[in-house]
Design a protein around this motif. Structure first.
Motif, PDB file in Angstrom:
ATOM      1  N   ARG A 273      27.188  36.970  42.326  1.00  0.00           N
ATOM      2  CA  ARG A 273      27.710  35.608  42.220  1.00  0.00           C
ATOM      3  C   ARG A 273      27.144  34.924  40.976  1.00  0.00           C
ATOM      4  N   TRP A 274      25.851  35.138  40.702  1.00  0.00           N
ATOM      5  CA  TRP A 274      25.231  34.527  39.518  1.00  0.00           C
ATOM      6  C   TRP A 274      25.878  35.053  38.245  1.00  0.00           C
TER       7      TRP A 274
ATOM      8  N   THR B   5      29.260  33.411  37.884  1.00  0.00           N
ATOM      9  CA  THR B   5      29.140  31.985  37.556  1.00  0.00           C
ATOM     10  C   THR B   5      28.702  31.790  36.108  1.00  0.00           C
ATOM     11  N   ALA B   6      27.817  32.675  35.635  1.00  0.00           N
ATOM     12  CA  ALA B   6      27.326  32.561  34.258  1.00  0.00           C
ATOM     13  C   ALA B   6      28.357  33.012  33.239  1.00  0.00           C
TER      14      ALA B   6
END
Length: 417
Positions: A367-368, A371-372
């Protein structure tokens, strides 16, 4: 000479294994059975060539328990426990091997005799994984005698009474070789008759014998598994263990280095240079930086020493392929302070802020990344693979370095042990 009641009992137990548990029965058939002298064999034993037994001990067992002890010795051999100890202390290694074998047999429906070592926390673990969890002063006794190894300390418990000192070996009669044309009886030539009757303690295996027997037993393991699967009588923990053992076991460092080298964007360019550089077109090396994401499972199943070794290996490989590393420690959530970034010229060190011990979820890492808005060249996840996976595979390559036997739904899986 007609068979003794003990020999009849062992033959009946072996026959029942062949009929009811064909995988285990096929392995047991590979071990000739010899009555042993009671001074060294208090229960049963194996030297990876034969099955040795104390007649009084077998007489005290039920037929179901006799099946268990036969399969117990055969699994020690099939799993090559005799060749996997390496630097480990013998007593702890012998305990770890029993803790690894007994739950497999119990899960397959066999009845253990009194004294069988069983610990629920070790279920599904290999002997290598169990070994560091056993206390150095553990005085537990193994169910049997592992007669294939040399002692490295004073014997402790009945599972350690087969160790031979240099003095013992000097006093032993010379080893008898089979006569020309006579088959080797699988351990009988190593076990000299004892004064009181029964086979004496066999000599520990030499390194060459260990290597040869390890190959033979792996072939026997594969053949027995194939027969049992064709008969539809192999499943559960034993099936998963066999699948794990028969996978190609290549060093994870070599596989990871090979993958990173292949991913590295180093190539030769034959683009036409400026006219001022001359008339010849010579190749020039162009190199671009890799973006590498390293995720580490900090849920508690990965030990500190393993984390240190993994991070050091990543640091060494990073320097070879010019990679920028983003480190994402995670248990059920990303570690406070993450991400930790390291340029190609910076040393990758373990952040002091790493904490974990909670549950395991792999979702926060992916997820990170999403998102990034990062498209890494490679994401490497160091884990035991026991947790929640994202439902969809990401659009970039993922390597799972897995400690244990758990599967992954997608990506490339590299076995750590």
């Amino acid at each position: 000479m007609p068979p003794t009641p003990i020999e009849t009992k062992l033959a009946a137990a072996r026959t029942r294994l062949i009929l009811d548990k064909p995988f285990l029965g096929a392995l047991v058939l590979r071990l000739p059975m010899h009555a042993a002298a009671t001074d060294w064999c208090k229960t049963t034993a194996t030297d990876a060539r034969a099955f040795y037994y104390n007649p009084d001990y077998i007489a005290a067992l039920t037929l179901d328990q006799t099946q268990f002890i036969l399969a117990h010795e055969a699994l020690h051999c099939a799993l090559s426990h005799f060749a996997r100890r390496r630097h480990r202390l013998r007593h702890r290694w012998d305990l770890a091997c029993d803790y690894a074998v007994n739950p497999l047999l119990i899960a397959d429906g066999l009845t253990p005799p009194p004294g069988a070592l069983v610990m629920p926390m070790y279920k599904g673990m290999t002997a290598e994984e169990i070994y560091p969890l056993i206390g150095e002063q553990d005085q537990s006794e193994t169910l049997d005698t592992h007669a294939y190894d040399q002692d490295d300390q004073n014997p402790r418990g009945r599972g350690q009474q087969s160790g031979l000192t240099e003095k013992d070996l000097d006093q032993r009669p010379p080893q008898q070789q089979p006569a020309a044309g006579e088959p080797d009886q699988g351990g009988a030539r190593n076990a000299q008759p004892a004064p009181g009757g029964g086979a004496g303690a066999p000599q520990p295996l030499t390194p060459d014998e260990q290597d040869t027997l390890a190959v033979q037993w792996q072939q026997r393991l594969a053949g027995a598994a194939q027969q049992a699967m064709q008969a539809g009588k192999l499943g559960g923990e034993l099936a998963r263990m066999i699948d794990h053992l028969l996978q190609p076991q290549l060093p994870w460092r070599m596989l990871l280095a090979r993958y990173l080298s292949a991913t590295a964007r180093d190539d030769f360019s034959y683009a036409r240079p400026s006219r001022r550089e001359g008339d010849f077109i010579l190749p020039s090396l162009r190199s671009q930086q890799l973006d590498l994401i390293i995720a580490i499972d900090t849920s508690g199943s990965i030990k500190d020493q393993e984390l240190e070794e993994f991070i050091n290996e990543i640091d060494a490989l990073k320097g070879q392929v010019r990679a920028r590393v983003t480190l994402l420690p995670c248990d059920a959530a990303l570690c406070a302070g993450a991400p930790f970034r390291y340029e190609p010229w910076e040393q990758v060190v373990r952040p002091t802020a790493i904490q974990g011990g909670g549950g395991t979820s792999f979702v926060p890492v992916f997820r990170w990344v999403a998102t990034a808005g990062i498209q890494p060249d490679l994401l490497v996840y160091f884990t035991d693979a026991e947790g929640e996976f994202p439902k969809q595979e990401p659009p970039y390559p993922v390597i799972w370095l897995v400690k244990g036997q758990s599967k992954v739904p997608w990506g490339q899986r590299i076995q750590l042990n």
